[in-house]
Design an enzyme around this catalytic site. Structure first.
Site, PDB file in Angstrom:
ATOM      1  N   LYS A 106      79.185 -86.868  16.433  1.00 13.76           N
ATOM      2  CA  LYS A 106      79.869 -87.019  17.729  1.00 13.76           C
ATOM      3  C   LYS A 106      78.989 -87.653  18.815  1.00 13.76           C
ATOM      4  O   LYS A 106      78.834 -88.866  18.831  1.00 13.76           O
ATOM      5  CB  LYS A 106      80.425 -85.670  18.179  1.00 13.76           C
ATOM      6  CG  LYS A 106      81.441 -85.118  17.144  1.00 13.76           C
ATOM      7  CD  LYS A 106      82.244 -83.965  17.663  1.00 13.76           C
ATOM      8  CE  LYS A 106      82.989 -83.242  16.565  1.00 13.76           C
ATOM      9  NZ  LYS A 106      84.345 -83.670  16.345  1.00 13.76           N
ATOM     10  N   ASP A 134      74.994 -76.371  11.935  1.00 18.53           N
ATOM     11  CA  ASP A 134      75.895 -77.505  12.114  1.00 18.53           C
ATOM     12  C   ASP A 134      76.148 -77.655  13.613  1.00 18.53           C
ATOM     13  O   ASP A 134      76.937 -76.925  14.199  1.00 18.53           O
ATOM     14  CB  ASP A 134      77.203 -77.265  11.345  1.00 18.53           C
ATOM     15  CG  ASP A 134      78.137 -78.459  11.451  1.00 18.53           C
ATOM     16  OD1 ASP A 134      77.933 -79.301  12.353  1.00 18.53           O
ATOM     17  OD2 ASP A 134      79.078 -78.550  10.636  1.00 18.53           O
ATOM     18  N   TYR A 172      83.926 -74.917  10.256  1.00 16.88           N
ATOM     19  CA  TYR A 172      84.296 -76.232   9.722  1.00 16.88           C
ATOM     20  C   TYR A 172      83.057 -77.109   9.668  1.00 16.88           C
ATOM     21  O   TYR A 172      82.304 -77.187  10.645  1.00 16.88           O
ATOM     22  CB  TYR A 172      85.365 -76.886  10.605  1.00 16.88           C
ATOM     23  CG  TYR A 172      85.869 -78.206  10.057  1.00 16.88           C
ATOM     24  CD1 TYR A 172      86.643 -78.263   8.900  1.00 16.88           C
ATOM     25  CD2 TYR A 172      85.569 -79.412  10.705  1.00 16.88           C
ATOM     26  CE1 TYR A 172      87.103 -79.472   8.391  1.00 16.88           C
ATOM     27  CE2 TYR A 172      86.035 -80.632  10.204  1.00 16.88           C
ATOM     28  CZ  TYR A 172      86.797 -80.652   9.049  1.00 16.88           C
ATOM     29  OH  TYR A 172      87.261 -81.848   8.544  1.00 16.88           O
TER      30      TYR A 172
END
Ligand code: PMP
Length: 428
Positions: A267, A239, A144
Site C-alpha cells: 500500500k 503483516d 488477512y
C-alpha cells in the site's frame, strides 16, 4: 438518470469482468448496492463517472495516505516516466526506497520488493519455512494476508465480507499446515505455541487487525507473541501492509517497540502504484535466491514508477510527520460518531488506531473475530447507503477499515458527523 448510468456501467462490467470487478469487495455486495465507477480522485475526494463527488474514506484501501493525486507523487511519477517504464534490470530507485524503509524500520536490514501485499506475504511464509525447515504456520481468525493459498482459512477482508470461512480451490493439504488461532487470546495462543512450537515455521499477525474491521491488540498480546516465538525459534511476521507508515513513520512495531523477524509491507510504500515488500534481518533475508535457496522473483518487482511514487510518499511523510494530526482528526470523527449514535440510541462501537477506524454496529467492544461477526451487518449496510446518498463513501463492508488521510480536513470530518446524524435518524 444518474442511477440509470450507474446501472448500465455495472451491467457492461458484469458482461466481461468476473463478478463485474477485479477485487470482490468493490462489488458492494455486502451493502446491497451497485458499485460506483470512479473516473478521478483528488485529495480526499473521488468523482464517479456521472461527475458526482464523494468524500472518500477508502483512500485506495489505505494506499493513498496523502490523498488522491498528491502533487509530489504525481511529479515523481512524471519525472520517472520520462526515463521509460520497467527495465528488468536493477535501477537505483530500488536501492533508494529500500534505504528509506530500512532506516525507518530498524527490524528490517534487507528488503525485497514485490507487486502486491499478497505476493509479499506468500514469499515471507516461504522464507520462514525455508529458514526453519518447518512447515506449520500460525495465523489468526479474521486476519488477512492476501489471497495466497495458506492464508485462506477464516480470513478477514473479502472472505469475511462474503461470509466465506475459506475458499474453494485451495487443496486440503495446503491448509492442513495452517493453524488458525483466536486474535487477542493470550492463554490459548501461548499454550499452542508452547506445545507445538517446534513444528511451527512462523506466526503471521496484523499488529493492529484491520481486516475484520479495526481490532486493537490487547496489552501484552504482541509482546507474548514475541517472547514465545523467540524462545521456540519460530519466526514472527508482522503483516504491516495496512499499518506500515500509517500508524507511525515506520509501523505498528515502532509504537509497540517490538522487532518482528520479518515485516510485510504494501500500500503506502508504493504511493498508489502496485507494490509490496517483505524484509528482516540480513541473517534471515540471505536465505532468499540468488544468495540462498528460497526462490522468489518477479518480472515487474521493484517497478520504477512504483519506487518513484513510494519514495515521494515516504519523503513527504518523513518531512511532514502528519501522524499526530491524522490521529487527532480521526479522534474528532470517532467522538462525533459516538455522540450522534448515542443521541439516536444506536449501539455503535467506534474503534480506531491512529487514522484507521471502524464503526461496528455492536453492543460491546470488538476484540476478536467472534465478536466482529456478531456485529449487525444489515445496520452497517443501511448506514453505508445513507452516507453514500449524502456523498460520503465508507468501506463497503463492516469488516474493512476506513481511512482518514492527510487531505481530510476538520471541516470534512464535521460534515461527516452531520451526515451521520442524519443517517442515524433515518435508520431509527
Ligand atoms: N495483508 C494485509 C494486512 C492487507 O490488508 C492486505 C490487503 N488489504 C494484504 C495483505 C494483501 O495485499 P494486496 O491486496 O496488495 O495483495
Amino acid at each position: 438518470m444518474k442511477r440509470a448510468k450507474r446501472r448500465s456501467l455495472w451491467d457492461e462490467a458484469q458482461q466481461v469482468l468476473a463478478g463485474g470487478v477485479n477485487s470482490p469487495v468493490r462489488a458492494f455486495q455486502a451493502v446491497g448496492e451497485q458499485p460506483v465507477f470512479i473516473s478521478k480522485g483528488r485529495g480526499a475526494y473521488l468523482y464517479d463517472a456521472t461527475g458526482r463527488r464523494y468524500l472518500d474514506y477508502i483512500q485506495s484501501w489505505g494506499a493513498a495516505i496523502l490523498g488522491h493525486a498528491h502533487p509530489a507523487v504525481i511529479a515523481a511519477i512524471r519525472r520517472q516516466l520520462r526515463q521509460g517504464l520497467a527495465f528488468g534490470l536493477p535501477a537505483t530507485l530500488e536501492t533508494a526506497l529500500a534505504q528509506e524503509i530500512t532506516a525507518a524500520l530498524p527490524s528490517i536490514e534487507q528488503i525485497r520488493f514485490t507487486n502486491s501485499g499478497t505476493e509479499a506475504a506468500m514469499s515471507a511464509v516461504r522464507l520462514a519455512r525455508g529458514v526453519t525447515g518447518r512447515s506449520k504456520i500460525v495465523k489468526f481468525e479474521g486476519g488477512y494476508h492476501g489471497h495466497g493459498d495458506p492464508f485462506l482459512v477464516k480470513a478477514g477482508s473479502g472472505l469475511a465480507t462474503l461470509g466465506l470461512a475459506d475458499s474453494a480451490g485451495v487443496p486440503e493439504a495446503v491448509v492442513q499446515d495452517t493453524l488458525v488461532l483466536p486474535y487477542n487470546n493470550v492463554p490459548v495462543v501461548r499454550e499452542v505455541l508452547e506445545r507445538h512450537g517446534a513444528a511451527i515455521a512462523c506466526v503471521i499477525v496484523e499488529p493492529v487487525a484491520a481486516n475484520m474491521g479495526v481490532v486493537i491488540p490487547e496489552p501484552g498480546f504482541l509482546h507474548m507473541l514475541r517472547e514465545v516465538t523467540a524462545r521456540k525459534k519460530v519466526l514472527l511476521i508482522f503483516d504491516e501492509v495496512i499499518t506500515g507508515f500509517r500508524l507511525a513513520y515506520g509501523g505498528a512495531q515502532t509504537l509497540v517497540k517490538i522487532a518482528p523477524d520479518v515485516t510485510v509491507l504494501g500500500k503506502i510504500i508504493g504511493g498508489g502504484l502496485p507494490c509490496g515488500a517483505f524484509g528482516g534481518r540480513r541473517a534471515v533475508m540471505r536465505h532468499l535466491a540468488p544468495e540462498g535457496a528460497v526462490y522468489q522473483a518477479g518480472t515487474l518487482s521493484g517497478h520504477p514508477l512504483a519506487m518513484a511514487a513510494g519514495l515521494a510518499t515516504l519523503r513527504w511523510l518523513s518531512a511532514h510527520r502528519p501522524y499526530r494530526a491524522l490521529a487527532e482528526r480521526t479522534q474528532r470523527l470517532v467522538d462525533g460518531l459516538r455522540r450522534v449514535a448515542a443521541d439516536s440510541k444506536l449501539s455503535l462501537e467506534v474503534q480506531a488506531a491512529g487514522s484507521l477506524w471502524t464503526a461496528f454496529f455492536a453492543d460491546g467492544p470488538v476484540t476478536d473475530w467472534a465478536a466482529a461477526r456478531r456485529a449487525n451487518t444489515e445496520r452497517y449496510a443501511q448506514w453505508f447507503r445513507q452516507l453514500r446518498k449524502q456523498g460520503i463513501l465508507l468501506a463497503p463492508s463492516q469488516f474493512e477499515a476506513c481511512f482518514v488521510g492527510a487531505a481530510h480536513t476538520e471541516a470534512m470530518i464535521d460534515d461527516t458527523i452531520r451526515a451521520a446524524r442524519a443517517a442515524f435518524r433515518a435508520m431509527q
